[in-house]
Structures are given as structure tokens and as C-alpha cells.
Design an enzyme around this catalytic site. Sequence first.
Site, mmCIF file in Angstrom:
data_model
loop_
_atom_site.group_PDB
_atom_site.id
_atom_site.type_symbol
_atom_site.label_atom_id
_atom_site.label_comp_id
_atom_site.label_asym_id
_atom_site.label_seq_id
_atom_site.Cartn_x
_atom_site.Cartn_y
_atom_site.Cartn_z
ATOM 1 N N GLY A 1 1.241 47.251 84.186
ATOM 2 C CA GLY A 1 2.459 47.748 84.295
ATOM 3 C C GLY A 1 3.079 47.644 85.604
ATOM 4 N N GLU B 1 2.962 53.713 74.589
ATOM 5 C CA GLU B 1 4.304 54.281 74.647
ATOM 6 C C GLU B 1 5.087 53.809 73.346
ATOM 7 O OE1 GLU B 1 5.533 51.864 78.306
ATOM 8 O OE2 GLU B 1 4.148 53.294 79.163
ATOM 9 N N GLU C 1 -6.454 50.851 76.884
ATOM 10 C CA GLU C 1 -5.522 51.633 77.938
ATOM 11 C C GLU C 1 -5.738 53.060 77.682
ATOM 12 O OE1 GLU C 1 -2.412 48.556 79.302
ATOM 13 O OE2 GLU C 1 -1.436 49.725 77.573
ATOM 14 N N SER D 1 -2.988 51.704 85.412
ATOM 15 C CA SER D 1 -3.037 51.803 87.037
ATOM 16 C C SER D 1 -4.007 50.802 87.660
ATOM 17 C CB SER D 1 -3.262 53.320 87.523
ATOM 18 O OG SER D 1 -2.299 54.105 86.819
ATOM 19 N N ASN E 1 3.135 43.318 81.820
ATOM 20 C CA ASN E 1 4.086 44.093 81.049
ATOM 21 C C ASN E 1 5.358 44.666 82.014
ATOM 22 O OD1 ASN E 1 5.432 45.671 79.128
ATOM 23 N ND2 ASN E 1 3.707 47.148 78.841
ATOM 24 N N TRP E 2 6.438 44.214 81.588
ATOM 25 C CA TRP E 2 7.413 44.365 82.515
ATOM 26 C C TRP E 2 8.068 45.555 81.961
ATOM 27 C CZ3 TRP E 2 9.596 39.012 84.494
ATOM 28 C CH2 TRP E 2 8.541 38.430 85.132
ATOM 29 N N LYS E 3 7.933 46.107 80.875
ATOM 30 C CA LYS E 3 8.357 47.517 80.358
ATOM 31 C C LYS E 3 10.031 47.288 80.286
ATOM 32 C CE LYS E 3 4.337 50.004 81.210
ATOM 33 N NZ LYS E 3 3.655 51.244 81.334
ATOM 34 N N HIS F 1 1.326 49.429 71.851
ATOM 35 C CA HIS F 1 1.305 50.102 73.211
ATOM 36 C C HIS F 1 1.430 51.532 72.970
ATOM 37 C CE1 HIS F 1 2.171 51.126 77.380
ATOM 38 N NE2 HIS F 1 1.803 50.130 77.945
ATOM 39 N N GLY G 1 0.365 54.285 84.230
ATOM 40 C CA GLY G 1 1.530 54.806 85.418
ATOM 41 C C GLY G 1 1.360 56.128 85.918
HETATM 42 C C1 PEP Z 1 0.653 49.269 80.774
HETATM 43 O O1 PEP Z 1 1.769 50.118 80.661
HETATM 44 O O2 PEP Z 1 0.155 48.631 80.065
HETATM 45 C C2 PEP Z 1 0.049 49.754 82.136
HETATM 46 C C3 PEP Z 1 -1.221 49.556 82.144
HETATM 47 O O3 PEP Z 1 1.063 50.209 83.055
HETATM 48 P P1 PEP Z 1 0.348 50.574 84.403
HETATM 49 O O4 PEP Z 1 -0.451 49.333 85.059
HETATM 50 O O5 PEP Z 1 1.625 51.001 85.271
HETATM 51 O O6 PEP Z 1 -0.440 51.982 84.365
#
Ligand code: PEP
Length: 249
Positions: free
Chosen positions: A233, A96, A166, A212, A9-11, A94, A172
Site C-alpha cells: 500500500g 478495508e 495481510e 507495512s 495497491n494505490w487505494k 481487502h 498502514g
Molecule cells: C494494503 O493495503 O494492502 C497494505 C498492505 O498497505 P500498507 O502497505 O500501507 O500497509
Amino acid sequence: MRKYFIAGNWKMHKTASEAVALASELVKELKDGPHKYMIAPSFTALDAVSKVVKGTNILLGAQNMSTDEQGAHTGEVSVLQLKDLGVQVVILGHSERRHTYKEDDAMINKKVKLALSHGLEVILCVGELLEEREAGKAEKVCEEQTRKGLAGVSADDLKKVTIAYEPVWAIGTGKTATPEDADAIHKFTRGIIADMYGKAAADAMVIQYGGSMKADNAQALLAKENIDGGLIGGAALKADTFKPIALCK
Ligand code: PEP
């Protein structure tokens, strides 16, 4: 046997040209990879990246979509527009979107059903906040988000759904759930699917971990019985950090 599904997921990162460069590298690096793969660039890069991944073993994902097919929805992007660009998978719910943009379960469920009705695959994200975990409510939150997110989804359409667990406190932040804690929620969530759709559907359900995930913890997480891949992410933003996860055994 479930196949690992490793998704990036490149956000809100990367211009279209930067996204094309990364996608091109991944196409080369992952061409013989043993797992299912997806990358989800920003909407603005979907068209360009679509041309790069077309015909490869990397699926094109979108990070969100509108509840509606078309109409007066300024700033939204519809399922028809995504499909037209070659999108095959959409990430919905998600954290966010849930917490920053206040999307609730009813809204997410509407999106899930709309995406499935147009033949898209869905990654449905579920996960608890830190205070919910500390209050012993992690299972309750994941159960509610799973049941409400999938309300009205047929057993046949469920085959196009992946669940991503998640924990919000791990996204993050550099904090990862221990493989044991993550596996416990994955197992619990699989039990919810069994209750809703039966054991065969639960056994077939791919449940990704996200939060993470990195080269140095992916192996231990993926070794767990109920962890079937990752939604990644930060570590998905460079081929050097995504590739070791994507090629994990
Ligand atoms: C995500 O946003 O789905 C995610 C898991 O981010 P990160 O790997 O940076 O924690």
C-alpha cells in the site's frame, strides 16, 4: 518454482494525471525487473493508466468490483467495465472492504467466482484483526476466509488466484509481522490449499505478504520459504519506495 508477485495497491490516492505519472515512471524502472508486477490505481485512473502499462511487464489491477455483471447497482463497477478498460487482475476481500464496508465471505466468494469466470486474475486477501491474533485465532480466521473465499472455485481457475496474507493490524500502521510469524501463516494457508486442491496446487500457489512492507523489511520477508511476493500500500505510492521492493532478489 514460484515467481515473486509484487503488487501495488494505490487505494484512494492519486488523480488520473498523478497516476499516469507514477505508472510511467514504474514502466521505465521495472522494465527489466525479474518478478511479476501489478499496479492497482483507483477506478477513475484505470483508463489512463491502462494506456501506459499496455504491452509492458506491469499488469493492470482493480481494487474491487461488484458482485454483479450489470444492473441497478448505484456506485458499483462491474467486471465487464473493468475488462473493457484492460484490467487483468482484481484485488478482492481487502481488509478495508471486509471491515469498513462490511463485505462478508459469501459476497467476496461471489466476486471471486465472477472475476474468474471472466478470465480475470484474482488477489484474494485474508488476514486477522489484532484481537483475533491476540486470542490465538489468526490461523482459524485465515482458514475460514481462504476456504469460504475459494468455495466452488475449480482447480483450473485456482491457477489464476493469488492469496495475499495481510494481518489487519499491520496494514498502514508501520507494524510488520515478523518474517517468522508471516511465514508460519503462509505455510498454514498453503496447507489449507493442499487440503482443498492437493499438494501440486499448494506448491504452485503464490502467497503474498501485505502489511507495512517497505524497502527495509522486504528482503527479510521475501527470503522466507512461503512468502512469494507482496501486496503493498503506502510504499507503492512513490517509485522511489516501490522500486527497491519490486527489484528485491
Ligand atoms: C494494503 O493495503 O494492502 C497494505 C498492505 O498497505 P500498507 O502497505 O500501507 O500497509
